[in-house]
Design a protein around this motif. Sequence first.
Motif, PDB file in Angstrom:
ATOM      1  N   GLU A 333       0.693  -1.462  -0.143  1.00  0.00           N
ATOM      2  CA  GLU A 333       0.270  -0.040   0.254  1.00  0.00           C
ATOM      3  C   GLU A 333       0.894   1.245  -0.073  1.00  0.00           C
ATOM      4  O   GLU A 333       0.997   2.083  -0.354  1.00  0.00           O
ATOM      5  CB  GLU A 333      -1.333  -0.002   1.547  1.00  0.00           C
ATOM      6  CG  GLU A 333      -2.334  -1.204   1.218  1.00  0.00           C
ATOM      7  CD  GLU A 333      -2.996  -1.017   0.447  1.00  0.00           C
ATOM      8  OE1 GLU A 333      -3.438   0.365  -0.855  1.00  0.00           O
ATOM      9  OE2 GLU A 333      -3.279  -1.941  -0.647  1.00  0.00           O
ATOM     10  N   VAL A 334       1.839   1.526   0.815  1.00  0.00           N
ATOM     11  CA  VAL A 334       2.778   2.156   0.751  1.00  0.00           C
ATOM     12  C   VAL A 334       3.798   2.511   0.413  1.00  0.00           C
ATOM     13  O   VAL A 334       3.496   3.636  -0.509  1.00  0.00           O
ATOM     14  CB  VAL A 334       3.504   1.930   2.114  1.00  0.00           C
ATOM     15  CG1 VAL A 334       4.636   4.199   2.803  1.00  0.00           C
ATOM     16  CG2 VAL A 334       1.819   2.219   3.703  1.00  0.00           C
ATOM     17  N   LEU A 340       5.967   4.081  -5.764  1.00  0.00           N
ATOM     18  CA  LEU A 340       7.134   3.541  -6.493  1.00  0.00           C
ATOM     19  C   LEU A 340       5.447   3.414  -8.201  1.00  0.00           C
ATOM     20  O   LEU A 340       6.052   3.895  -9.003  1.00  0.00           O
ATOM     21  CB  LEU A 340       6.976   2.321  -6.783  1.00  0.00           C
ATOM     22  CG  LEU A 340       8.471   2.480  -5.374  1.00  0.00           C
ATOM     23  CD1 LEU A 340       9.032   0.639  -5.427  1.00  0.00           C
ATOM     24  CD2 LEU A 340       9.828   2.926  -6.119  1.00  0.00           C
ATOM     25  N   ASP A 341       4.334   2.930  -7.556  1.00  0.00           N
ATOM     26  CA  ASP A 341       3.056   3.373  -9.192  1.00  0.00           C
ATOM     27  C   ASP A 341       2.134   3.694  -8.765  1.00  0.00           C
ATOM     28  O   ASP A 341       1.266   3.418  -8.430  1.00  0.00           O
ATOM     29  CB  ASP A 341       3.341   1.449  -8.855  1.00  0.00           C
ATOM     30  CG  ASP A 341       2.391   1.610 -10.331  1.00  0.00           C
ATOM     31  OD1 ASP A 341       2.452   2.488 -11.122  1.00  0.00           O
ATOM     32  OD2 ASP A 341       1.699   0.592 -10.348  1.00  0.00           O
TER      33      ASP A 341
END
Length: 350
Positions: A333-334, A340-341
């Motif tokens: 989630e983080v 990153l995405d």
Amino acid sequence: MKFGQWLGLVSLLASLVLLWSLRQSMLNLFGALVLAMGLCTLTGSVRERLNCSRALALLLSIGLIGTILAILLIAVVPLFVDQFLHLLIQVPHAGAFVLDLLRNAIEESSSVFNGKNVGSLTWLKELRIDYVAAGNALASSLIKFAEEAGSGIVQLLFVIALSLMVAVQPNAYREVGIQLIPSFYRRRFRQVLVQCGNSLSAWMVGVLISSICVSALSAIGLSLLGVKLVAANALLAGLLNIIPNIGPTLSTVFPMSVAVFDGPWKSLAVLLLYIGIQNLESYIITPAVMHKQLKLLPGLTLTAQLVFTVIFGPLGLLLALPLAVCIQVLVREVLISDILDPIGHKNVEC
């Protein structure tokens, strides 16, 4: 680098050193949070079924847990301790019995192929292990373990007390932790914490049901095979099932040690029984009760056990799976979704 950057780097290194020195306390804190999450999950179930207030549901949950523990202490624990002591006594004798069987098998095989008067196996006949000394060493190790258990009991009481405090006001403690996060990310981090809590709840419920099934199947199978000390072996199988990969392997040692005196075939039958139970648990029971839980790859689970055991010791092995569950949620989630995405995800700013 400017002075402020150097100061920030030094502060970061000092924080890491401080966290490393407090790693056992941090692990105790995490254990308390896991217990609190389990109590909150039970409280939510009681509240949903009885349609009562959360305070009453919490009291009923604590009373239920206390009743179960009292029954275990009165009816089960004395029998388990007695049978477990017999198991510890049987293990070295089983080793001597197996060694004698191996000697006889090798001698017979050698006589068939090389003749009966070879005399080349005198080293095997003279091989002896002082099982009395081994038993004494095991007893001294257990005594040392009991002496060191005093600090463990104090830590356990701390964990239980802290978990009860958190279970009384879980939202308040969660908000205290969220205040440590930068303001622009607090709303998103609150959602991440909720997902971690849901994953931990699913894991605990699944492990509880899975362990009960493994314990019941072990008791039925050992009873059908006529293996002694069924209660201790079945309880050990259920308890060690909490530790994936390593626990089930350890749980086979004691019943096989008891069964080997009735014949090698029975020890082999016990091994096949436990292999069947673990395959049933891995491919049928666990997928059925954990269909909402995060899917952890076996390789990642084993790696987490190794890493957390090296860092935190035996308690790290016990808490390796819940730690891996939370870390996987945080990474997904983080790190992946928000850093990153971030494409396709909502803006995390409030």
